[in-house]
Design a protein around this motif. Sequence first.
Motif, mmCIF file in Angstrom:
data_model
loop_
_atom_site.group_PDB
_atom_site.id
_atom_site.type_symbol
_atom_site.label_atom_id
_atom_site.label_comp_id
_atom_site.label_asym_id
_atom_site.label_seq_id
_atom_site.Cartn_x
_atom_site.Cartn_y
_atom_site.Cartn_z
ATOM 1 N N ALA A 1 -0.466 20.358 -15.747
ATOM 2 C CA ALA A 1 -0.388 21.773 -16.119
ATOM 3 C C ALA A 1 1.048 22.181 -16.435
ATOM 4 O O ALA A 1 1.301 22.931 -17.393
ATOM 5 C CB ALA A 1 -0.947 22.630 -14.983
ATOM 6 N N GLN B 1 2.576 23.678 -19.928
ATOM 7 C CA GLN B 1 3.370 24.905 -19.975
ATOM 8 C C GLN B 1 4.695 24.662 -20.687
ATOM 9 O O GLN B 1 5.167 25.505 -21.458
ATOM 10 C CB GLN B 1 3.614 25.421 -18.557
ATOM 11 N N TRP C 1 -3.031 25.574 -15.482
ATOM 12 C CA TRP C 1 -2.128 26.014 -16.548
ATOM 13 C C TRP C 1 -2.155 27.537 -16.678
ATOM 14 O O TRP C 1 -1.121 28.179 -16.849
ATOM 15 C CB TRP C 1 -2.547 25.332 -17.848
#
Length: 292
Positions: free
Chosen positions: A19, A23, A111
């Motif tokens: 995640a 990002q 996320w």
Amino acid sequence: MVLRGYVPTSEETLQTLAALRLQSLNSDFSTHAPFPRLEELFPPHVLHARLPPPRRRPPSKCRGARLRAGLLAGGLWGQTLAKQRAERDQRLRGRLREEGASTMAAIVEKWKLLQGMGRPEAMAAYVALVREWPGFGSTLFDVHLRAVRPRLGTGRGQPHPMAVLMPLSPQSPLGAGPQRLWLGIGAKAVALYKPGEPEPLDTFCYGRISSFGASDSSTFRLSVEDRDLLFETSQVDEITQLLITYLASAGTRQPHEPATSPPALAPSVPPQGLCPAVTPWQHRPPAGSLGS
């Protein structure tokens, strides 16, 4: 390193790392953001480990049945076996797709929780999470420990006869049998890991290593105090050169403690702090990462 499975940690942490990578690549979650393939975010071997092992049918005890099976192997029986294998492979592929979809959904949910985190912050959180592993920064090599024996005075480059594997020391967790291990070469020490385990089985600071080198093209020898460790590996030259580099660098940082012999063969007593005590790896979520 993470995708190759060289950071042993929980699936939850691996999903958090994936995640954070999303990002840093795409910023906040969006349905229009490009999605990398799952194998570019998550170690594939973790998904494969969830699959059930293939069931082996017990061999028939009846000699006549074995004979009939052999006679029919090229006919209808062989076709039936091929069909069963194809069906089994199809089921496994379907199960793998289901596991992959479930894992990707969990990564996406993590996320979404990172909304507002900037790219530098996401990258810093990713690195901080990986750095919690004691082996971070080391170069890991897949090796097979073939023998541990009392050190012999053989010349450099001469083959070493294999011996029965014995414990390195009474305190060493290395067992008495050939083992597949990770050999970690770091700036401060050499460590042995059981694949997938976060804590090293044993750690040798450079002051404990009396010599090292190639016994032959596929055997690397590491002499630790009064023991020779013999590893089977296809990367003998890479391991040797990396050790020479680290030992030379350590000698450069400590000019007041010159080595009495070439660093590649007989490293001097290490300076203080060169081989710190290994502490258990306790996962702590980095600042700015997921709270749960």
